[in-house]
Enzyme design. Structure first.
Site, short mmCIF file in Angstrom:
data_model
loop_
_atom_site.label_atom_id
_atom_site.label_comp_id
_atom_site.label_asym_id
_atom_site.label_seq_id
_atom_site.Cartn_x
_atom_site.Cartn_y
_atom_site.Cartn_z
NE ARG A 235 -44.65 38.90 26.32
CZ ARG A 235 -45.63 38.02 26.56
NH1 ARG A 235 -45.38 36.91 27.21
NH2 ARG A 235 -46.85 38.24 26.13
CD GLU A 264 -40.58 34.04 22.86
OE1 GLU A 264 -41.70 33.96 22.34
OE2 GLU A 264 -40.41 34.19 24.07
CG HIS A 283 -44.23 32.38 24.41
ND1 HIS A 283 -43.76 33.65 24.17
CD2 HIS A 283 -45.29 32.55 25.24
CE1 HIS A 283 -44.49 34.53 24.83
NE2 HIS A 283 -45.43 33.88 25.48
#
Ligand code: NAD
Length: 316
Positions: A235, A264, A283
């Site tokens: 993360r 993000e 991601h």
């Protein structure tokens, strides 16, 4: 039974929900429309999200009929699990469904750090034939350090061993009897410092919690070898990005592979965008065709079980 889905789900998951008798409302952009979502959620038995929807106290309280929240993945940092528990709403997640994809991403990073074939290809297409410039190095005999020794690290370790790497790791929550210690050959270190100083590749596999926030900051980056690479598929927020950009620009470490970021989608002003030795992906480590089918079907099945009053093995 009505289910509201706010982010991307694969068709196989929707088909599974319909098979179970759900009326499905799916809008993959709903996570961006907070007011609309707050208004809609009151009419649903199940809410299925990925990692962008903020399932906070306000949203959980607005979901007056909610019987389950499904998370299409494993990280739970976007869900107020304490509030869900207080409201008696179980949260089901895609337990282990994308771990293999993440492990393969890590091996891809390790292999391309040592031999970035795409650079040789670019050079050839520019009209050259430079055999000496693109020799690279072997990963056999190199050390990979795993921070967090859970599901994904098990799968990275297995693949790293197959390539002849040494595998070390750090996880203060496992005992000497855990499978990863007794059966896999991973050398578990007492301290994070040992892993940081001894590794040629460091791969992070911990959840984002208050305790892991900025786990890797300036002083930790300073412990790494100048030839080492860091890989983060866990993360954003676990690595301090300002400190990382400085380490990359000052060449105190060799490079970084980042699948996750503090903000993000990435902000155009993120300093890492301007670091030559940062390789950034949007991601996607856990997102392969196979893993998404597994994730979507698993969460659909498990959410269905909860709404019908049955037990699920994927409840947090
Ligand atoms: P897991 O729960 O199986 O393992 C996490 C491990 O971290 C546990 O063994 C725990 O003891 C350890 N840990 C916790 N705090 C620690 C600390 N301070 N220092 C060292 N170890 C610590 O989780 P997993 O399935 O391996 O996944 C890890 C993370 O990867 C998830 O939480 C998720 O955020 C992320 N993830 C990302 C993607 C992606 O697409 N990029 C996909 C799947 C998972």
């Amino acid at each position: 039974m009505r289910v509201l889905i706010t982010e991307i789900i694969w068709n196989e998951g929707i088909e599974e929900l319909i098979k179970q008798g759900f009326e499905v409302d799916y809008d993959e952009t709903l996570w961006k429309q907070r007011e609309k979502l707050l208004d809609m959620v009151k009419d649903y038995d199940a809410l299925i999200v990925r990692n962008q929807t903020k399932v906070d106290r306000e949203l959980l309280n607005a979901g007056i009929q909610l019987k389950v929240v499904g998370r299409l993945g494993v990280g739970l940092d976007n869900i107020d699990t304490a509030q869900a528990k207080k409201r008696g709403i179980p949260v089901v997640y895609a337990r282990h469904a994308n771990a293999t994809s993440v492990a393969e991403y890590v091996m891809n990073a390790v292999l391309s750090a040592n031999r970035p074939l795409y650079l040789a290809d670019e050079d050839i297409k520019a009209g050259n034939w430079n055999r000496k410039s693109f020799t690279g190095g072997e990963i056999a005999g190199k050390t990979i350090g795993l921070i967090g020794l859970g599901e994904i690290s098990h799968r990275v370790a297995k693949r790293a061993f197959a390539f002849g790497m040494n595998v070390i790791g750090y996880d203060p929550y496992i005992t000497e009897n855990d499978y990863i210690v007794t059966e896999t050959g991973v050398q578990v270190k007492e301290t994070l410092e040992e892993v940081l100083t001894q590794s040629d590749f460091i791969s992070i596999h911990v959840p984002l919690t208050p305790a892991t926030h900025y786990l890797i900051s300036e002083s930790e980056l300073n412990l790494m070898k100048s030839t080492a690479f860091i890989i983060n598929t866990s993360r954003g927020g676990i690595i301090n990005e300002t400190a990382l950009a400085a380490a990359l620009n000052q060449h105190t470490i060799a490079g970084a592979f980042l699948d996750v970021l503090e903000v993000e989608p990435i902000s155009p002003s993120n300093k890492l965008l301007f670091c030559e030795t940062a390789m950034i992906t949007p991601h996607i480590a856990g997102l392969t065709e196979e893993s998404q089918i597994r994730t979507s079907v698993l969460v659909a099945k498990e959410a269905g079980k909860i709404v019908k009053g049955e037990k699920s093995l994927c409840v947090i």
